[in-house]
Structures are given as C-alpha cells and as structure tokens.
Enzyme design. Structure first.
Site, PDB file in Angstrom:
ATOM      1  N   ASP A 526       0.874  -1.173   0.000  1.00  0.00           N
ATOM      2  CA  ASP A 526       0.000   0.000   0.000  1.00  0.00           C
ATOM      3  C   ASP A 526       0.914   1.228   0.000  1.00  0.00           C
ATOM      4  O   ASP A 526       1.594   1.510   0.998  1.00  0.00           O
ATOM      5  CB  ASP A 526      -0.872  -0.046   1.261  1.00  0.00           C
ATOM      6  CG  ASP A 526      -1.855   1.104   1.352  1.00  0.00           C
ATOM      7  OD1 ASP A 526      -1.627   2.134   0.685  1.00  0.00           O
ATOM      8  OD2 ASP A 526      -2.835   0.982   2.104  1.00  0.00           O
ATOM      9  N   HIS A 527       0.912   1.935  -1.107  1.00  0.00           N
ATOM     10  CA  HIS A 527       1.872   3.034  -1.247  1.00  0.00           C
ATOM     11  C   HIS A 527       1.541   4.221  -0.339  1.00  0.00           C
ATOM     12  O   HIS A 527       2.319   5.159  -0.218  1.00  0.00           O
ATOM     13  CB  HIS A 527       1.940   3.481  -2.713  1.00  0.00           C
ATOM     14  CG  HIS A 527       3.279   4.035  -3.107  1.00  0.00           C
ATOM     15  ND1 HIS A 527       4.244   4.381  -2.198  1.00  0.00           N
ATOM     16  CD2 HIS A 527       3.819   4.289  -4.322  1.00  0.00           C
ATOM     17  CE1 HIS A 527       5.304   4.846  -2.826  1.00  0.00           C
ATOM     18  NE2 HIS A 527       5.069   4.796  -4.128  1.00  0.00           N
TER      19      HIS A 527
END
Ligand code: COA
Length: 554
Positions: A526-527
């Site tokens: 999850d950036h």
C-alpha cells in the site's frame, strides 16, 4: 369525453407572470392538480395545476410568454370519470400547497392584519436577521414559511445565499408566522426585519390564553435572540465536480431556480450548483434537474464517466448466449465475499509491486536434508516455513510494514505482534488462515502449524478466530508455477508477499555464471503506508535471509 380549456387561475394579486417551464406535452395523461406549467412573478414561482384528470390535447403557450389570470394556456380532454372540471376559473384544491409567498402575503394583508399584541399567553415579535457570519447584503433565495404556518424554534425561515455559502436563518421562537416582511431577491443584512410572529408564551395554551404575557421568548430564554441566533451554514462552497455532465457555474455565480425546482433538487439529492439552467436567464427548470439526475445515473451504470466517489462505474454485461451456449449458476457465499474483499482492497489501496529473486540453493539443500527428520516428526518441511520466518524478521526490521492506516482518524496503527496469514487454495475458494506470533516460533513448529491450518481450510474446519488478526500475508503459488505476479494487498494490512516457482538460473558470481535456484518474490504494498525505497529494502532483507539461512535460524 369533452374538451376543456386550461386557464390561468387566480394569481394571488400578481398581474402578469412569465411562463418559465412547461411540464406536460400534448398527449400526456394528467391527474387533477398535476403541474401543467410554472410561472414566475418578480416575487415567486408558482406551478399551475391541472384543473382535473384527463389528457392534454394542446399547450398554447411557450416558455417566456407572459400570462395573466384567465388566459388559456392549453386544452385537455377530461377523463370519463369526471375528474375534470369545466369551471377552470375555479381555484383548484391543493393549489394552496404551492401558493407563492406573494399570494400568501397579499391575502394576509387583505384579510387580517396581524394585531400588534396578541392577548393572553402569546405576544407579537418581529424577527430580525441575526449576525450573518460577516456577510452583508445577501439575497433571499427562498422563503421557507408562509403566513399562518405554525413553526418550532430553529425551523428555517428564509434561505439566503452569498457567493460563498447558503444559509438558513432559523426561527428564534416557536409560534405562528405572521406577516412576511421580505421577498425573494431582497438583500438582507444583520438587523433587517424578516417577519412578524405570534409567539406562544411558556405555559400558555393558545393565542387566546388569558394568562398574562411574559416578556421572555417561548423557547429557551434568549435576551436578544435576533442577534444571537446563528444562521445554519449548509454549504461551504460548491464541491468540485466529479464526472458531472454539466459545467460547474463560474465561481461566485448565483443559482437561479424557483422554490419548486429547489424542492425537487433537494428531494433528488441533486446539487443545483452543478446544473446548467436552460430556462430564461439561465434559470434552472425541473427538466434540467431531471436530466442531470438521469445523466448521473447513466454514467454510474454504463461506466462511461469518471468514478464519482459515491460508487464505481458498473460493467454492462452483453447477452453471452448470442456467442454460444452458457449456463448461469449462483456464486457461493465465499466466492461473493472474496470478490467483494478483492474489489474493496483494489479500489481502496494504491498498489505497487516490487520484484526480487532470492537465491535459495543453500536453503533448498538444507530443507531436503531435513526430510528424514521430518518423516520422524510426521511433518513435511516445505519452503513456506522459511518464508514465514524470513517475513517475520523483515517485519521486525522494517516495522513500517507492520501497520494499518486509520484514514478516518488520521492515525497509523502500529502492531507490536507479528501474525502472518497464508493464502490457501481450497476447492471452495481462497482462504487465509493466520499463524500467530510467527517471530516466536521455530521452523518445525511453523511447518506443522501451516500444514494443519491449510488442511483445516481445505476441510472447511477453520474457526473465525483462526482467520483473523493478520499483519501481513504470504501467497505462495510456487508449488503450481509462474514467474511473477501482482498480489492484491489484504486490507487493512499494508503488504503481501507473492511467491512464484523457484527455477534454476545462471547467476554471475563475478568470474563465471553459476547455476543457482532462484525464488521469485513479488511484494505488493500500500503506497500510502510504505514508500518504494522501504519496499526495496524489505525484499532485499528477504533475499538475504533466504540466501543465507544461518541468519534466519539465529
Ligand atoms: N518453488 C518451487 N517449488 C515449491 C515452491 C516454490 N516456491 N513452493 C512449494 N514448492 C514445492 C514444495 O516443496 C512441494 O514439493 P515437494 O513435495 O517435492 O517437496 C510442492 O511444491 C507442494 O508444496 P505445497 O504442498 O504447496 O506446500 P507449501 O507449504 O509450499 O504451500 C500452501 C502451502 C497452503 C501455501 C499451498 O498449498 C497453497 O495452497 N498455495 C496456493 C495459494 C494460493 O492459491 N494463492 C493465490 C492467492 S490469489
């Protein structure tokens, strides 16, 4: 069936009014009191209702025409049940509901000028505009009450609209509305007289109550309610359009729409600020509101527009049978739940996948050497326990992977435990049992536990608690095949490790190529929670640990 004229009824004193919208066409069937057209004076918009049930045969006016009481605006055939009335001059019932403020005011002035002081338990008050949060000279766009209405304290009296906000001015009292002293379009500032009210005294029973009048307002005591009552601010500013078909108005532009249109827009949840008016002077008419709502629904259904945030564009299915034979069957509950979870994760998480190859030649030698020991223990040692151990170590070293994001509270939830989920392929679909405290367990323990949980998953024996609490997930397709893939993060976790099939590859050792068993790793993350550099660090740590299992066993 007899044809009858549709005439403009009593307009409550207004001389000539402009037709701003025609709501029916020739051929339409209408019920008594269905709106035929909307007219507008300089004070209000009024819908002219059908004098009876029947079929419209002709409309003889067009938008922009000026009409007055008695003018014929169309013809209709009354239905056989006698729903129509030949006396089109007769004011239809129900019209009272749509009466303009102008008419209400006019009538009240003629019929019963409000007494200066009501007798008994009520008294007369003149409600003034309270402080308007720094605004001055704001135009009235809607009058929300009519003379004679009984209202509660805080009910909205009028709506004003500055270039920045729309505000409702609430009533400081409970009581009965008397003469309305403002009209739509009037510009108001603090202290401006709005309307008169007959205010019920505390303990009083009616206007005619003979108890002596108190000097306090009926509701909670307010010394100067006119200036203390804060208007309720509804809209800060028009939100940015997201996939709207219509152009947003230029900043500061006012929304032109009559009360009936505003009411319709409120009922349908349509934001007038996003709708382009097609009426005279760009006034928004009912057709505009309907067309806007239709276009928004169409966009959502056909996926032709940008996602609006309130839903995602849908996928329209063709009729597959035109291409060949098909059979439809219901999704299992598990398949449906998995599909929803995947979609939720995919839509909520900005995914990035980092790839790495780990040299597991030595690890595999070691693992194979454990075969006899494993048979003794009744446990099969596969690559999975090594992966579990390596991930637990990497999570401890890079704790930014062991978090969940709470976007609502703007918080990062840091976990002090290391529980890892393992994706298991079962005949019923994908299941993810969770191994708790992986960092505290040895390879044999992890091998036994993962085999047991995988079997339970295949036998549909997993308890809910055995599928909860994961910080991270491993999905291994290594026993099946493939060189790399992009797994979907199992939210609210922030990363997942995909493992593909190990293969012998030529690896340059500085002097020559060596045949090495390389394990492809695909780390999706999850950036929002993890940056790319940390992801590269994570896969590097994994690769080092799996490449030299002595550090893993320490
Ligand atoms: N590369 C090469 N071989 C591998 C391997 C890899 N990365 N991973 C496992 N293997 C080998 C094993 O060593 C074993 O071989 P062996 O019998 O000769 O020793 C064989 O493949 C089968 O292993 P498996 O029974 O799958 O055990 P595992 O511990 O590796 O995996 C599960 C256990 C539960 C992860 C696995 O059975 C499974 O279900 N995988 C699918 C997960 C999935 O569907 N993910 C998709 C999510 S979208």
């Amino acid at each position: 069936m007899s044809e009858q004229e549709i005439k403009v009824p009593d307009l409550g004193g207004a001389d000539e009014v402009e037709v701003i919208e025609i709501t029916v066409s020739a051929g339409d069937s209408v019920e008594a009191e269905d709106p035929i057209l909307t007219v507008e004076s300089d004070k209000a918009s009024v819908e002219l209702p059908s004098p009876g049930a029947g079929k419209i045969t002709k409309i003889t006016v067009k938008v922009g025409d000026k009409v007055k009481e008695g003018d014929v605006v169309g013809m209709m055939e009354a239905s056989a049940d006698g729903g129509g009335s030949d006396d089109s001059k007769k004011e239809p019932e129900g019209k009272a509901e749509e009466k303009s403020e102008a008419k209400e005011q006019e009538k009240s002035e003629e019929s019963k000028p409000a007494p200066k002081k009501a007798s008994g338990g009520s008294r007369k008050e003149t409600v003034k505009v309270p402080a308007l949060d720094g605004f001055d000279n704001v135009p009235v766009i809607e009058i929300n009450v009519a003379e004679g209405d009984t209202i509660e304290a805080d009910d909205p009296l009028v709506t004003v609209e500055s270039d920045k906000a729309t505000m409702e001015i609430p009533s400081p009292y409970s009581g009965k509305v008397g003469k309305i002293l403002v009209s739509e379009g009037d510009k108001l500032s603090e202290g401006h007289e709005l309307l008169e009210m007959t205010v019920q005294e505390e303990g009083g029973e009616s206007e005619d109550d003979s108890e002596p009048a108190s000097e306090e307002p009926a509701k909670e005591a307010k010394s100067e309610p006119e200036s203390e009552e804060k208007p309720k601010q509804q809209v800060e500013s028009a939100p940015e359009p997201q996939g709207a078909t219509y152009e947003p108005p230029t900043p500061g532009a006012k929304v032109h729409a009559g009360p009936a249109v505003r009411k319709l827009a409120r009922e349908l949840g349509a934001d007038l600020a996003r709708i382009k008016g097609s009426g005279p002077k760009s006034r928004i008419i009912k057709d505009d509101v309907h067309a806007y709502v239709k276009s928004q629904l169409k966009q959502a259904q056909q996926g032709s527009g940008v996602a609006t945030g309130s839903g995602i564009p849908g996928v329209k299915l063709p009729d597959f049978s035109q291409f060949g034979e098909v059979k439809r069957e219901a999704m299992s509950r598990m398949m449906f739940a998995t599909a929803n979870n995947m979609q939720r994760s995919w839509l909520n998480v900005p995914h990035v996948t980092q790839f790495e190859d780990a040299d597991i030649t030595d690890m595999e030698d070691f693992r194979k050497a454990q075969k006899a020991a494993g048979e003794k223990k009744g446990v099969k040692m596969t690559p999975l326990p090594f992966l579990l151990k390596a991930c637990a170590t990497a999570l401890a070293e890079l704790p930014q992977f062991n978090v969940s994001l709470d976007m609502e509270r703007k918080e990062v939830v840091r976990k002090k435990y290391i529980h890892i989920g393992i994706a298991v392929d079962t005949p019923n679909g994908l299941m993810v049992p969770v191994i708790k405290d992986v960092d505290k367990k040895g390879l044999w323990e992890l091998a036994a536990e993962s085999a047991e949980l995988a079997q339970k998953a295949r036998d549909k024996q997993l308890k809910p608690a055995e599928m909860q609490g994961a910080c991270f997930t491993i999905t291994s397709l290594g026993g099946i095949g493939g060189t790399a893939f992009t797994p979907i993060v199992n939210t609210p976790e922030v990363a997942i490790l995909g493992v593909s099939k190990a293969a012998m590859k030529p690896v340059w050792d500085g002097k020559e190529f060596q045949p090495r068993l390389m394990l492809p790793l695909s780390l999706s993350y999850d950036h929002r929670a993890v940056n790319g550099a940390d992801a590269a660090r994570f896969t590097t740590v994994l690769s080092q640990l799996l490449g030299d299992i002595r550090s893993l066993l320490l």
